[in-house]
Design a protein around this motif. Structure first.
Motif, PDB file in Angstrom:
ATOM      1  N   ALA A 217       0.822  -1.210   0.000  1.00  0.00           N
ATOM      2  CA  ALA A 217       0.000   0.000   0.000  1.00  0.00           C
ATOM      3  C   ALA A 217       0.855   1.259   0.000  1.00  0.00           C
ATOM      4  O   ALA A 217       0.463   2.287  -0.560  1.00  0.00           O
ATOM      5  CB  ALA A 217      -0.939   0.004   1.206  1.00  0.00           C
ATOM      6  N   VAL A 218       2.022   1.189   0.626  1.00  0.00           N
ATOM      7  CA  VAL A 218       2.915   2.346   0.688  1.00  0.00           C
ATOM      8  C   VAL A 218       3.598   2.565  -0.659  1.00  0.00           C
ATOM      9  O   VAL A 218       3.651   3.691  -1.174  1.00  0.00           O
ATOM     10  CB  VAL A 218       3.951   2.166   1.810  1.00  0.00           C
ATOM     11  CG1 VAL A 218       4.951   3.317   1.827  1.00  0.00           C
ATOM     12  CG2 VAL A 218       3.249   2.056   3.158  1.00  0.00           C
TER      13      VAL A 218
ATOM     14  N   LEU B 237      -1.551  19.169  -9.453  1.00  0.00           N
ATOM     15  CA  LEU B 237      -2.084  20.002  -8.378  1.00  0.00           C
ATOM     16  C   LEU B 237      -3.211  19.295  -7.640  1.00  0.00           C
ATOM     17  O   LEU B 237      -3.288  19.338  -6.406  1.00  0.00           O
ATOM     18  CB  LEU B 237      -2.610  21.328  -8.933  1.00  0.00           C
ATOM     19  CG  LEU B 237      -1.608  22.338  -9.475  1.00  0.00           C
ATOM     20  CD1 LEU B 237      -2.334  23.648  -9.798  1.00  0.00           C
ATOM     21  CD2 LEU B 237      -0.464  22.592  -8.505  1.00  0.00           C
ATOM     22  N   THR B 238      -4.090  18.645  -8.385  1.00  0.00           N
ATOM     23  CA  THR B 238      -5.237  17.975  -7.762  1.00  0.00           C
ATOM     24  C   THR B 238      -4.794  16.806  -6.901  1.00  0.00           C
ATOM     25  O   THR B 238      -5.359  16.577  -5.819  1.00  0.00           O
ATOM     26  CB  THR B 238      -6.228  17.502  -8.843  1.00  0.00           C
ATOM     27  OG1 THR B 238      -6.654  18.638  -9.609  1.00  0.00           O
ATOM     28  CG2 THR B 238      -7.438  16.832  -8.220  1.00  0.00           C
ATOM     29  N   ALA B 239      -3.801  16.075  -7.353  1.00  0.00           N
ATOM     30  CA  ALA B 239      -3.294  14.955  -6.555  1.00  0.00           C
ATOM     31  C   ALA B 239      -2.759  15.448  -5.216  1.00  0.00           C
ATOM     32  O   ALA B 239      -3.061  14.875  -4.159  1.00  0.00           O
ATOM     33  CB  ALA B 239      -2.206  14.217  -7.329  1.00  0.00           C
ATOM     34  N   MET B 240      -1.984  16.520  -5.237  1.00  0.00           N
ATOM     35  CA  MET B 240      -1.431  17.048  -3.995  1.00  0.00           C
ATOM     36  C   MET B 240      -2.496  17.785  -3.186  1.00  0.00           C
ATOM     37  O   MET B 240      -2.440  17.802  -1.950  1.00  0.00           O
ATOM     38  CB  MET B 240      -0.235  17.953  -4.280  1.00  0.00           C
ATOM     39  CG  MET B 240       0.975  17.208  -4.829  1.00  0.00           C
ATOM     40  SD  MET B 240       1.475  15.749  -3.855  1.00  0.00           S
ATOM     41  CE  MET B 240       1.887  16.499  -2.280  1.00  0.00           C
ATOM     42  N   PHE B 241      -3.459  18.379  -3.847  1.00  0.00           N
ATOM     43  CA  PHE B 241      -4.589  18.992  -3.152  1.00  0.00           C
ATOM     44  C   PHE B 241      -5.332  17.944  -2.332  1.00  0.00           C
ATOM     45  O   PHE B 241      -5.690  18.172  -1.163  1.00  0.00           O
ATOM     46  CB  PHE B 241      -5.519  19.647  -4.177  1.00  0.00           C
ATOM     47  CG  PHE B 241      -6.796  20.209  -3.617  1.00  0.00           C
ATOM     48  CD1 PHE B 241      -6.788  21.113  -2.560  1.00  0.00           C
ATOM     49  CD2 PHE B 241      -8.020  19.855  -4.171  1.00  0.00           C
ATOM     50  CE1 PHE B 241      -7.972  21.653  -2.059  1.00  0.00           C
ATOM     51  CE2 PHE B 241      -9.206  20.385  -3.684  1.00  0.00           C
ATOM     52  CZ  PHE B 241      -9.193  21.279  -2.626  1.00  0.00           C
ATOM     53  N   ALA B 242      -5.556  16.779  -2.920  1.00  0.00           N
ATOM     54  CA  ALA B 242      -6.245  15.696  -2.198  1.00  0.00           C
ATOM     55  C   ALA B 242      -5.484  15.330  -0.936  1.00  0.00           C
ATOM     56  O   ALA B 242      -6.077  15.176   0.147  1.00  0.00           O
ATOM     57  CB  ALA B 242      -6.396  14.477  -3.110  1.00  0.00           C
ATOM     58  N   ALA B 243      -4.172  15.189  -1.049  1.00  0.00           N
ATOM     59  CA  ALA B 243      -3.363  14.792   0.102  1.00  0.00           C
ATOM     60  C   ALA B 243      -3.295  15.902   1.154  1.00  0.00           C
ATOM     61  O   ALA B 243      -3.506  15.650   2.356  1.00  0.00           O
ATOM     62  CB  ALA B 243      -1.962  14.422  -0.366  1.00  0.00           C
TER      63      ALA B 243
ATOM     64  N   GLN C 113      -8.257   7.313  -1.980  1.00  0.00           N
ATOM     65  CA  GLN C 113      -8.279   5.859  -1.775  1.00  0.00           C
ATOM     66  C   GLN C 113      -6.888   5.345  -1.440  1.00  0.00           C
ATOM     67  O   GLN C 113      -6.717   4.492  -0.552  1.00  0.00           O
ATOM     68  CB  GLN C 113      -8.797   5.158  -3.037  1.00  0.00           C
ATOM     69  CG  GLN C 113     -10.234   5.477  -3.408  1.00  0.00           C
ATOM     70  CD  GLN C 113     -11.265   4.714  -2.580  1.00  0.00           C
ATOM     71  OE1 GLN C 113     -10.925   3.920  -1.704  1.00  0.00           O
ATOM     72  NE2 GLN C 113     -12.521   4.954  -2.859  1.00  0.00           N
ATOM     73  N   LEU C 114      -5.889   5.849  -2.155  1.00  0.00           N
ATOM     74  CA  LEU C 114      -4.506   5.455  -1.864  1.00  0.00           C
ATOM     75  C   LEU C 114      -4.098   5.885  -0.460  1.00  0.00           C
ATOM     76  O   LEU C 114      -3.371   5.157   0.234  1.00  0.00           O
ATOM     77  CB  LEU C 114      -3.557   6.066  -2.901  1.00  0.00           C
ATOM     78  CG  LEU C 114      -3.610   5.483  -4.318  1.00  0.00           C
ATOM     79  CD1 LEU C 114      -2.810   6.354  -5.282  1.00  0.00           C
ATOM     80  CD2 LEU C 114      -3.088   4.044  -4.336  1.00  0.00           C
TER      81      LEU C 114
END
Length: 215
Positions: free
Chosen positions: A104-105, A125-131, A196-197
């Motif tokens: 998972a990591v 940007l969206t990927a890092m926004f989610a995190a 999810q990740l």
């Protein structure tokens, strides 16, 4: 509706799943096991180095110097503040990171890097926004919790401090600024994928017992 708000609205269910994750809940009630915290720190410390690469891809793909300046500052903070933070806490708490990590990591790292390499500026940007929006939200919700572990207290405080808040809000605003002609459905899907990740990433700290010494 702003694009960033549309993304958040479309992903309300999955974001709430992460905000109610056992890892968060355990911190809020003062019951996070030390071994879980150590494993989590090992995983998160590895991802900080990955995040430098992710923001480097974003810098290359940025459409103007204003965004590039901000993103270069983010990379500097990761390399010169976050990396030393993990080096210090690993040494002080006797955490020795194993060569291999749970699936998972590695899936989280690989998934985020894939988006950064193959995706558009707004995808990254969206990927890092989610995190980062997720971290800022759950840490604000947890800020009043009675946390006796001073390092865990500092971790929560770090993610409610002005610097981190500014970064989360910059990502949100940048999505709205640069995303006027972007497929919102695609960005909603990226936010869902990353969250999810993140859920699996945090769960791994409970499942794994052999990946890290010093626990």
């Amino acid at each position: 509706m702003l694009l960033s708000d549309r993304i958040l609205s479309a992903n309300d269910a999955v974001l709430n799943r992460m905000l109610k994750h056992r890892f968060v809940a355990d911190i809020q009630v003062g019951g996070l096991d030390k071994e879980v915290f150590h494993r989590y720190l090992a995983y998160e410390g590895q991802f900080v180095e990955t995040a430098i690469s992710i923001f480097a891809f974003a810098t290359i793909k940025a459409p103007d110097i204003t965004a590039r300046r901000w993103l270069i500052g983010v990379q500097d903070a990761l390399a010169n503040t976050q990396v030393p933070y993990f080096e210090e806490i690993f040494a002080r708490r006797g955490i020795v990171v194993a060569d291999s990590m749970p699936l998972a990591v590695t899936a989280f790292d690989a998934g985020m890097l894939d988006i950064a390499r193959a995706g558009s500026f707004l995808d990254v940007l969206t990927a890092m926004f989610a995190a980062e929006w997720m971290y800022w939200t759950w840490c604000r919700n947890t800020n009043s919790a009675q946390i006796t572990d001073l390092d865990l207290r500092a971790w929560v405080d770090m993610h409610t401090a002005t610097g981190f808040a500014d970064q989360a809000l910059w990502l949100k605003q940048a999505i709205d600024t640069y995303g006027a002609e972007t497929d919102g459905d695609r960005l909603c899907a990226i936010f869902d994928q990353v969250t999810q990740l993140e859920i699996d990433f945090h769960t791994a700290a409970y499942r794994d017992t052999a990946q890290i010494e010093g626990s």
